[in-house]
Scaffold this motif. Structure first.
Motif, short mmCIF file in Angstrom:
data_model
loop_
_atom_site.label_atom_id
_atom_site.label_comp_id
_atom_site.label_asym_id
_atom_site.label_seq_id
_atom_site.Cartn_x
_atom_site.Cartn_y
_atom_site.Cartn_z
N UNK A 39 61.33 67.54 27.63
CA UNK A 39 61.54 68.75 28.42
C UNK A 39 63.02 68.85 28.82
N UNK A 88 57.48 61.73 28.47
CA UNK A 88 57.13 63.15 28.45
C UNK A 88 58.33 64.03 28.82
N UNK A 89 59.05 63.66 29.86
CA UNK A 89 60.09 64.56 30.35
C UNK A 89 61.42 64.41 29.63
N UNK A 90 61.55 63.36 28.83
CA UNK A 90 62.73 63.29 27.97
C UNK A 90 62.81 64.56 27.13
#
Lengths: 278, 234, 263, 278
Positions: free
Chosen positions: C167, C163-165
């Protein structure tokens, strides 16, 4: 006697870096109503919200939910968080899963519900927020407005008694802002108490049943929108502006185009009708 | 000796001009399907204890401090993103896994074996960089050897009184170099030279990787120092 | 940059059970590597090319571009293996070689054959990986891992990182854009400095984000476990039969090849 | 003949993921004027800006700066970026330095100016944006409004001929939004061409000399604010709203409280004066 779902009594809070965010703040949220909390950037709105569901513990003062003081034990905190949900300002720091479905299922699962119930709630929350067709999309491919809806569904799926939303319309264009407000109206009609923070006075004026003005960590004014926004002094101190409806109304009354003592118009149509009547 | 070096260098030079300059560092991880079944399995078996220990140590900390999970998630994403940035180097721009050295210094080598493994999965799946059957081998070089070397070098350098900047530089650069040495060794073990054996093969692979990896290790060392200095000012 | 990820969500096999897709990709991949027969490798490449461009409807241009990505590693690796070094001098089976001060560097016939076999085998395996990653979003791969009882901590971290890759990537791109529009990469020296600042800023933002994320999740009842439900998929008997037929055909071909009946 | 500092001719751009962000977009920015580019989220405003200083290269079409086609060589790109500065939307993702001073000096230092000149420019930019007292503060400790000012100072310190600002007032409270617009007025008075994008129609209406309406990757309307915002159809297609001043004015005219053909009021005072005259 009025019925308050959430109360803050003399709430004070200082961040570890020394910023005093809340200064003996008092407020009482009426059950079932649409409440807007207005204040300029840095007035303490977000800090207040973090107290209302127990993420922050006040340095002094108390928070009451349904008339009872909030205890800060593990179990009672979970109970509070089940009932008071917060939609944060930046959706990218609330969404933790790339899958919309997984994301929404997280809250209800924490409540210890059975899988079937959770699935039902996820579907329901997606329908309510109109994001059914996003089910198969990853959160990183959503637009800002869509992400915002997912974060609202996140909380709705927990079926809280109170839904708090921090700056829900910032960065949304007029069309999407309107849709979001309609969504809140629907949620409110289903019996949930909706609280939102904003510095958009026009929005607060037209939407809210009850308004609090927060400035520098304190509540400096409250009441129904027409009462609060008629107080020039209050608005000035809070670094806000008058809603243009109120401004125009004042002008029209001053010029004698409208009779004094008419009810303040709450939206464009109201104003138009008032003028027609004259 | 001199002439042998020259032949090797010429060979390597032509190859690198042909293949390396216009592209990024696919030479870094062993590609999908490149290792024979038995070696793929051996390296998988070798990393399992490290992953297991890493998970256990993370879980222990999470029980006390649940926010560590989010921190590691963000740190992993950070390391992945860094590996996809192009870093300026003498041989042109190369994308490269910085952050392993930095992570090892900050979170310890065991945690990095878990994060390294996950990052490698995503490099394989999202970037076709490395592979699933070679995940064991790549995790061993980048997630186990690299971080342990970085961590140890940093500790030793600090203990022996080296300035912080140099410690960071050495930790990052040596961690990087050892990662490639390990990769070369893994390839040499799987593909011994039919006449020269493992040693000849090792020399071949090291020769090929040296051209890109030595300057990159230096660039990465410098970059890590720059990052560390900026972080110190925050 | 991450267009493989994009196709994973938009391809025509999106709704197929992820376990079926994973089984197809991995069984085929293991056949390709396990048998290590050039003919099988070739068949796998053709099979996967067909699956990717056909049923999954990935544009053929995209497929070719993706297949060219691993070429550099593959060529370096394969050429390095094909080249032999020896102190015994070149003899029978050597195609070419230079001998300098007793050391011979050159290419042997068997080396070339071996290298070509390895080249095809690797490319076949890569095709299988591409099939999986182009048709199956990462969130569904982790859902499969959940079913296969991988450690939940490992899966939770994998999901969070995934998920944060995106962002962090967006943030890195924004900072990079902002820097380049202010001459941040105008020279080599500027570049190193800018990249260092970018990295550090990204790290600080990652720390900050992890705190806000923790706050947001706590307010939804997080106490250490990130439990989630995945959407349900229906198993397709048809697909399982197709997979079984293809894999059996591959196996039979391989056995016949090994026994020398064909090829 | 009018003098245009920036021109876009038939600009088309498709993102690698297939989103067609610009579709043969044409526009000409008049030199020295205050230009607003209006459109809903996703209309293509930000993509357009990235073309105006050469970060993105159009798939087809051309960008002209000072009447000359932009070449995409290294040197000419640098020259363009020196003269056309962009302040991006989200200051949080844009600031990357440890301290405010370092952040602002980044651009001028990269230009290769002497240290003394850089210091002078940084001081000047800080004074212009009113952030002198933040000089030594770390950027991540600033409030949203302060960060916004730092990002503007970032660009001012490079002394560009054109300053582009993407959604400068989003998330700012009324007071800070007003201050920011005043700042743009000052910058404009010093001879810089200021362009800003927004979906706040009230802001664009009161502030801009010239307005472009962008929708779905195209310019669908342009002109002086009073002209553009009188076109109901245009506003609707672009998913925008009418500025309330125009709305009220229309209402007053309809009701006969104001004479038709009067100049449209540009701000509250104008409206007030119009009504007094009547």
């Amino acid at each position: 006697m009025a019925d308050y779902i959430l109360e803050a009594n003399n709430l004070s809070y200082t961040y570890p870096d020394g910023t005093q965010a809340l200064k003996e703040l008092c407020l009482k949220i009426p059950r079932g109503q649409k409440t807007a909390i207005l204040g300029s950037n840095g007035a303490g709105k977000s800090t207040l919200f973090l107290h209302l569901n127990g993420i922050l513990k006040p340095k002094s003062g108390t928070v009451k939910f349904n008339g009872k003081d909030v205890a800060y034990g593990r179990k009672s905190l979970l109970e509070l968080r089940k009932n008071v949900g917060i939609v944060f300002q930046d959706p990218d720091s609330q969404l933790f899963s790339a899958s919309v479905y997984q994301e929404i299922s997280f809250g209800p699962l924490n409540l210890g519900l059975a899988e079937k119930t959770v699935r039902g709630r996820v579907e329901q929350a997606m329908t309510a927020t109109g994001i059914n067709e996003l089910k198969d999309k990853p959160t990183h491919m959503l637009s800002y407005g869509q992400k915002k809806r997912v974060t609202i569904a996140d909380i709705l799926a927990m079926e809280p008694q109170v839904l708090i939303c921090d700056e829900p319309t910032a960065w949304l264009d007029p069309k999407h802002a309107k849709q979001t407000l309609q969504l809140f109206d629907e949620i409110s009609q289903n019996g949930t108490t909706v609280i939102l923070s904003t510095h958009d006075v026009d929005l607060a004026y037209s939407w809210a049943d009850y308004v609090f003005i927060v400035s520098d960590g304190r509540v400096i004014g409250e009441g129904t929108p027409d009462k609060v926004f008629s107080d020039d002094n209050l608005i000035r101190i809070a670094d806000l502006e008058k809603p243009w409806l109120v401004d125009v109304y004042d002008l029209l009354v001053k010029k004698g185009f409208l009779a004094v003592n008419t009810d303040l118009p709450r939206n464009k149509e109201d104003l138009y009708n008032l003028m027609l009547k004259k | 000796m001199k002439t042998r070096k020259m032949v090797a260098l010429t060979f390597v030079y032509i190859l690198s001009v042909m293949l390396l300059i216009p592209q990024n560092a696919y030479a870094m991880h062993i590609m999908e399907g490149f290792l024979p079944m038995n070696w793929a399995g051996i390296w998988f078996a070798l990393i399992i204890p490290f992953i297991f220990l890493g998970l256990r140590s993370i879980q222990k900390t999470i029980n006390i401090n649940p926010s560590l999970k989010m921190l590691l998630g963000l740190a992993g994403a950070f390391a992945f993103v860094l590996s996809s940035l192009k870093i300026p180097s003498v041989t042109g721009s190369c994308s490269h896994p910085t952050g392993v050295g930095l992570g090892a210094i900050m979170f310890g080598p065991m945690t990095m074996s878990v994060l390294g493994c996950i990052i490698l999965i995503f490099q394989a799946v999202l970037l076709a960089h490395g592979g699933i059957t070679t995940l064991g081998a790549n995790t061993f070089s980048m997630g186990v050897v690299g971080p342990i070397v970085s961590y140890a070098v940093f500790r030793i350098a600090r203990k022996s009184g080296a300035p912080l900047g140099w410690s960071v530089f050495l930790a990052a650069a040596l961690g990087d170099l050892l990662t490639y040495l390990t990769t070369s060794l893994q390839l040499a073990l799987a593909f011994p030279d039919p006449s020269g054996g493992i040693l000849a093969s090792l020399i071949k692979f090291m020769g090929v990787f040296a051209v890109t990896q030595v300057p990159l290790a230096i660039s990465e060392g410098i970059l890590t120092v720059v990052v560390f200095n900026v972080l110190m000012n925050y | 940059m991450l267009n493989i990820d994009g196709f994973a969500y938009t391809n025509s096999l999106r709704q197929v059970h992820p376990l079926e897709k994973a089984a197809f990709a991995f069984i085929t991949m293991f056949m390709c590597i396990g048998f290590s027969l050039p003919v099988i490798s070739g068949l796998v490449i053709v099979l996967m090319a067909f699956a990717i461009v056909g049923p999954a409807r990935i544009p053929i241009k995209v497929y070719f571009r993706l297949m060219s990505l691993p070429f550099s590693f593959l060529l370096i690796g394969v050429v390095t293996i094909a080249v032999s070094i020896t102190t015994k001098g070149s003899g029978a089976g050597w195609l070419a070689g230079i001998t300098i001060s007793g050391i011979t560097v050159g290419i042997t016939y068997s080396g070339i054959i071996y290298a070509i076999g390895l080249f095809l085998k690797s490319l076949g395996a890569v095709s299988c990986l591409y099939f999986l990653s182009l048709t199956t979003p990462a969130v569904e791969m982790t859902a499969v891992m959940r079913k296969l009882k991988f450690p939940s901590l490992f899966i939770e971290l994998t999901d969070l990182i995934y998920r944060f890759i995106f962002v962090m990537l967006a943030t890195a791109e924004e900072i990079h854009t902002s820097q380049s529009s202010r001459w941040g990469y105008a020279s080599m020296k500027n570049s190193m400095k800018s990249l260092g600042q970018l990295t550090a800023a990204l790290f600080v933002k990652a720390l900050h984000r992890s705190q806000t994320l923790y706050t947001a999740l706590s307010s939804r009842g997080y106490t250490g476990q990130l439990n989630v439900l995945t959407p349900e998929y229906t198993v397709s008997v048809n697909n399982i039969i197709i997979i079984a037929v293809i894999e059996s055909a591959l196996t039979i071909t391989a056995i016949l090849l090994e026994m020398g009946y064909i090829g």
